[in-house]
Design an enzyme around this catalytic site. Structure first.
Site, PDB file in Angstrom:
ATOM      1  N   GLY A  49       0.842  -1.187   0.000  1.00 22.24           N
ATOM      2  CA  GLY A  49       0.000   0.000   0.000  1.00 22.24           C
ATOM      3  C   GLY A  49       0.879   1.239   0.000  1.00 22.24           C
ATOM      4  N   GLN A  54       3.478   9.949   1.115  1.00 19.53           N
ATOM      5  CA  GLN A  54       4.737   9.201   1.027  1.00 19.53           C
ATOM      6  C   GLN A  54       5.505   9.519  -0.253  1.00 19.53           C
ATOM      7  OE1 GLN A  54       2.777   5.231   2.158  1.00 19.53           O
ATOM      8  NE2 GLN A  54       4.829   5.052   3.027  1.00 19.53           N
ATOM      9  N   CYS A  98       6.704  -0.142   6.877  1.00 18.97           N
ATOM     10  CA  CYS A  98       6.322   1.056   6.146  1.00 18.97           C
ATOM     11  C   CYS A  98       7.456   1.486   5.228  1.00 18.97           C
ATOM     12  CB  CYS A  98       5.999   2.174   7.143  1.00 18.97           C
ATOM     13  SG  CYS A  98       5.429   3.688   6.360  1.00 18.97           S
ATOM     14  N   LEU A  99       7.128   1.796   3.965  1.00 21.97           N
ATOM     15  CA  LEU A  99       8.166   2.222   3.019  1.00 21.97           C
ATOM     16  C   LEU A  99       8.835   3.515   3.470  1.00 21.97           C
ATOM     17  CD1 LEU A  99       6.388   1.486  -0.394  1.00 21.97           C
ATOM     18  CD2 LEU A  99       8.247   0.185   0.658  1.00 21.97           C
ATOM     19  N   HIS A 140      -3.447   1.646   8.590  1.00 23.20           N
ATOM     20  CA  HIS A 140      -2.056   2.085   8.408  1.00 23.20           C
ATOM     21  C   HIS A 140      -1.982   3.148   7.312  1.00 23.20           C
ATOM     22  CE1 HIS A 140       2.436   1.234   7.953  1.00 23.20           C
ATOM     23  NE2 HIS A 140       2.148   1.974   6.899  1.00 23.20           N
ATOM     24  N   GLU A 141      -2.612   2.853   6.165  1.00 20.05           N
ATOM     25  CA  GLU A 141      -2.538   3.786   5.027  1.00 20.05           C
ATOM     26  C   GLU A 141      -3.261   5.090   5.338  1.00 20.05           C
ATOM     27  OE1 GLU A 141      -0.472   3.374   2.899  1.00 20.05           O
ATOM     28  OE2 GLU A 141      -0.118   1.244   3.129  1.00 20.05           O
ATOM     29  N   HIS A 144      -1.497   7.685   7.375  1.00 22.25           N
ATOM     30  CA  HIS A 144      -0.564   8.570   6.665  1.00 22.25           C
ATOM     31  C   HIS A 144      -1.239   9.888   6.278  1.00 22.25           C
ATOM     32  CE1 HIS A 144       3.083   6.209   6.234  1.00 22.25           C
ATOM     33  NE2 HIS A 144       2.433   5.165   5.771  1.00 22.25           N
TER      34      HIS A 144
HETATM   35 NI    NI Z   1       3.282   3.281   5.658  1.00 20.73          NI
END
Ligand code: NI
Length: 181
Positions: A49, A54, A98-99, A140-141, A144
């Protein structure tokens, strides 16, 4: 279309509350290109995701690989201006990565049953419920978009580790499989 650079923890854009996308702009080239770039970037970095902040765009857009429906091939889910409602106080705890926090993994308790309302990539209203790990990925997404990272939601920082060590000591015998998001 392009693979974009991913913002890492510490960059202020990850701490901003993202702006909603005006409904009449969803069909615009700018937003459609943003969605395509987010998908390309997520795939390039093996994410499951990605949220627009991000890639340094403070708008309420999330893309996800949706592979939670049994018997249904994985597909792309796009959430624009999402709203989440918890349908229970019960929580489940899953390891998250997480990226924007590369190389780490940590256990995060979250409500395990939610209702989601959003617009999709065509600007159509969608609503659905999600449970378990699917509910975790969505939360989670969407966090952000609120300027939150998963580590903010952790209640036990001894459960935060580098991915390899997580697999070796915190979840012995298990391969890290959740993917970063
Ligand atoms: Ni993340």
């Amino acid at each position: 279309m392009a693979i974009r650079k991913v913002a890492a923890m510490g960059h202020p854009i990850l701490r901003q509350v993202a702006q909603p996308v005006p409904e009449n702009e969803i069909a615009s080239e700018a937003i459609q290109t943003l969605i395509q770039d987010m998908v390309e970037t997520m795939v390039e970095y093996d994410g499951r995701g990605l949220a627009a902040p991000q890639i340094y765009v403070s708008l309420q857009v999330v893309v996800m690989i949706w592979d939670f429906d049994p018997g249904v091939e994985p597909y792309l889910k796009v959430l624009i201006n999402p709203e989440i409602e918890s349908l229970t106080k019960e929580t489940s705890t899953f390891p998250e990565g997480c990226l924007s926090v590369p190389g780490l993994q940590g256990d995060v308790p979250r409500p395990n049953w939610i209702k989601v309302r959003a617009l999709d990539q065509k600007g159509e209203r969608i609503g659905f419920e999600a449970k378990g790990f699917a509910a975790t990925v969505i939360q989670h997404e969407c966090d952000h978009l609120l300027g939150k990272l998963y580590i903010d939601r952790m209640t036990d920082l001894t459960r935060l580790a580098f991915t390899k060590e997580y697999g070796r000591y915190l979840s012995p015998g298990s391969e890290p499989e959740e993917g970063e998001a």
